[in-house]
Design a protein around this motif. Sequence first.
Motif, PDB file in Angstrom:
ATOM      1  N   TYR A 124       0.836  -1.201   0.000  1.00  0.00           N
ATOM      2  CA  TYR A 124       0.000   0.000   0.000  1.00  0.00           C
ATOM      3  C   TYR A 124       0.872   1.253   0.000  1.00  0.00           C
ATOM      4  CZ  TYR A 124      -5.013   0.874   0.184  1.00  0.00           C
ATOM      5  OH  TYR A 124      -6.316   1.158  -0.151  1.00  0.00           O
ATOM      6  N   ALA A 125       1.959   1.220   0.776  1.00  0.00           N
ATOM      7  CA  ALA A 125       2.853   2.381   0.832  1.00  0.00           C
ATOM      8  C   ALA A 125       3.491   2.652  -0.521  1.00  0.00           C
ATOM      9  CB  ALA A 125       3.932   2.155   1.883  1.00  0.00           C
TER      10      ALA A 125
ATOM     11  N   ARG B   4      -4.966   3.368   7.782  1.00  0.00           N
ATOM     12  CA  ARG B   4      -4.725   3.668   9.197  1.00  0.00           C
ATOM     13  C   ARG B   4      -4.984   2.500  10.140  1.00  0.00           C
ATOM     14  NH1 ARG B   4      -7.124   9.207  11.124  1.00  0.00           N
ATOM     15  NH2 ARG B   4      -5.601   9.807   9.535  1.00  0.00           N
ATOM     16  N   MET B   5      -6.184   1.924  10.093  1.00  0.00           N
ATOM     17  CA  MET B   5      -6.499   0.838  11.024  1.00  0.00           C
ATOM     18  C   MET B   5      -5.661  -0.402  10.742  1.00  0.00           C
ATOM     19  SD  MET B   5     -10.619   1.039  11.651  1.00  0.00           S
ATOM     20  CE  MET B   5     -10.547  -0.346  12.796  1.00  0.00           C
ATOM     21  N   PHE B   6      -5.437  -0.689   9.475  1.00  0.00           N
ATOM     22  CA  PHE B   6      -4.624  -1.835   9.084  1.00  0.00           C
ATOM     23  C   PHE B   6      -3.193  -1.660   9.613  1.00  0.00           C
ATOM     24  CE2 PHE B   6      -2.313  -4.258   5.612  1.00  0.00           C
ATOM     25  CZ  PHE B   6      -2.715  -5.503   6.053  1.00  0.00           C
ATOM     26  N   HIS B   7      -2.684  -0.448   9.539  1.00  0.00           N
ATOM     27  CA  HIS B   7      -1.345  -0.151  10.060  1.00  0.00           C
ATOM     28  C   HIS B   7      -1.299  -0.331  11.573  1.00  0.00           C
ATOM     29  CE1 HIS B   7       2.358   1.742  11.093  1.00  0.00           C
ATOM     30  NE2 HIS B   7       1.787   2.814  11.608  1.00  0.00           N
TER      31      HIS B   7
ATOM     32  N   PHE C  64      -8.778  -5.557  17.236  1.00  0.00           N
ATOM     33  CA  PHE C  64      -8.746  -5.337  15.788  1.00  0.00           C
ATOM     34  C   PHE C  64      -9.249  -6.545  15.003  1.00  0.00           C
ATOM     35  CE2 PHE C  64      -5.706  -1.985  17.014  1.00  0.00           C
ATOM     36  CZ  PHE C  64      -6.217  -0.933  16.267  1.00  0.00           C
ATOM     37  N   LEU C  65      -9.164  -7.720  15.605  1.00  0.00           N
ATOM     38  CA  LEU C  65      -9.622  -8.931  14.928  1.00  0.00           C
ATOM     39  C   LEU C  65     -11.096  -9.237  15.186  1.00  0.00           C
ATOM     40  CD1 LEU C  65      -6.518 -11.259  15.473  1.00  0.00           C
ATOM     41  CD2 LEU C  65      -7.223 -10.115  13.352  1.00  0.00           C
TER      42      LEU C  65
ATOM     43  N   LYS D  64     -12.523  -2.735   4.428  1.00  0.00           N
ATOM     44  CA  LYS D  64     -13.060  -1.615   3.633  1.00  0.00           C
ATOM     45  C   LYS D  64     -11.947  -0.631   3.290  1.00  0.00           C
ATOM     46  CE  LYS D  64     -16.935  -0.789   2.897  1.00  0.00           C
ATOM     47  NZ  LYS D  64     -17.756  -1.079   1.693  1.00  0.00           N
ATOM     48  N   GLU D  65     -11.047  -0.375   4.247  1.00  0.00           N
ATOM     49  CA  GLU D  65      -9.897   0.491   3.998  1.00  0.00           C
ATOM     50  C   GLU D  65      -9.051  -0.050   2.847  1.00  0.00           C
ATOM     51  OE1 GLU D  65      -8.002   2.782   7.792  1.00  0.00           O
ATOM     52  OE2 GLU D  65      -7.701   0.627   7.706  1.00  0.00           O
TER      53      GLU D  65
END
Length: 292
Positions: free
Chosen positions: A114-115, A125-128, A159-160, A170-171
């Motif tokens: 993604y980066a 953000r949330m994935f990070h 988070f899980l 969704k992100e």
Amino acid sequence: MMKLNRNANVTTTNKSLDEPLFSAEQCDALFAAVLVHDDIYSDARLPDVIHLDYSQEQLTQCYRICRQLWKDGVDREDLLAIINKIYRHRALSAEDQLAFRYLRAKIKHLRFAYAAFDERHRYPRMFHWMTAIMGNLQDAFKNKQHVSANRIAILVRFFLARLPYFLINKEIDKFQPSTNESFRQYVLDEIKFIHLNLAKKAITSKEFHEVRKVISRLVALYDNLKILYPSPYHVSISQYLSTINGLMGAMHDELIIKKFKKTQDYYADEFEMPVEIRQRLVALTEKYKATF
């Protein structure tokens, strides 16, 4: 270092990311490369000239295979079961340790993708947050910091949970393919960040880790390129970066031990970067000078 391009407005659809699928052989080859991203190649050499000329389609393909590797290879329930074992039993079998390593490797690789390949060049953000906290859990668990590991495991479990994990998905689906111009600037910004830290006589463990993260992202980038667009050129860069990553990773493991033993302040105490690592980083930045 990672800049948000607010002019980007093209979002690739879910369907275009999923179809057509990459072959099992391609995905297996990529994952095999990911697992040896810190192998040492003592004789590794960079090519005479480094270019950054890749089409938007090539960059999108690199992202797609990472997404497929994650989508097909990371099961939320399996990961949650492993986190629960860490929390409840403070131990993992050899099989579970390997499974955790594999799951985390696929998650980290998608974050790196993604980066590099999204126009905004930043992590979702949330994935990070989830990925970073999993890294903290791994450090605490490996160093037998059971109280810290239990506390961090609770955060990972959050988070899980179904809703947060749905939002993370969704992100990830809001991928915006990078243009060549944006990709080129992203890579040069990464190299400049390394160059700025090399200008310092001494650095902290935290600063050392930030430089290593840049190298890890570059290794991940060339892992994709050497699998999808195989060439001696891509292999040579990949091996050179892998060597730096391995050397820095081994040293960072020592810095983490000192952090937990409280013999060295991770954020304040400074040290000179080892000569072998510095020399390789200097050689890397020198290759990109012509493109600054």
